[in-house]
Design a protein around this motif. Sequence first.
Motif, short mmCIF file in Angstrom:
data_model
loop_
_atom_site.label_atom_id
_atom_site.label_comp_id
_atom_site.label_asym_id
_atom_site.label_seq_id
_atom_site.Cartn_x
_atom_site.Cartn_y
_atom_site.Cartn_z
N TRP A 13 36.94 40.03 48.60
CA TRP A 13 36.65 38.92 48.14
C TRP A 13 35.17 38.74 48.21
N SER A 14 34.35 39.65 47.65
CA SER A 14 32.87 39.40 47.85
C SER A 14 32.34 38.45 46.89
N GLU A 15 30.94 38.37 47.02
CA GLU A 15 30.26 37.40 45.97
C GLU A 15 30.28 38.32 44.53
N ARG A 17 32.67 39.91 43.31
CA ARG A 17 34.09 39.46 42.64
C ARG A 17 34.14 37.96 42.34
N TRP A 18 33.74 37.17 42.96
CA TRP A 18 33.56 35.74 42.65
C TRP A 18 32.48 35.55 41.28
N TRP A 20 32.52 37.69 38.73
CA TRP A 20 33.49 37.94 37.74
C TRP A 20 34.42 36.97 37.57
N VAL A 21 34.97 36.35 38.56
CA VAL A 21 35.96 35.28 38.56
C VAL A 21 35.42 34.04 37.83
N VAL A 22 34.30 33.71 38.11
CA VAL A 22 33.52 32.51 37.59
C VAL A 22 33.64 32.82 35.94
N TRP A 24 35.28 34.49 34.16
CA TRP A 24 36.59 34.84 33.68
C TRP A 24 36.76 34.20 31.96
#
Length: 97
Positions: A13-15, A17-18, A20-22, A24
């Motif tokens: 859970w790195s920057e 990955r976040w 990409w999640v943001v 979505w």
Amino acid sequence: MPFCWLLVADYPWSEYRWFWVVRWPVLPGLGVLPLVRPLGVETTAGETIAMGLMTLALATIATGLARRSRCWLVGVCSVLAIYGVWMLFASHAVFRA
């Protein structure tokens, strides 16, 4: 649903990955990037806006066509399911690259 791999992927859970999640909500428009990058859109904000516009266009067209009849609804849902599977593999490949 095609982007649920973001939550269960074996990746820290790195920057990144976040990042990409943001994004979505606009990931269904990821397919537009090969078209807009040659036009000079290479910033994060520009790519996110292009993907958002593509997602909005897809949703608008799909909704308009699906409202015609039950047959159109089944057809549109089938096409969107195929597109979703393609986007699942494409987005995962871009994420891992």
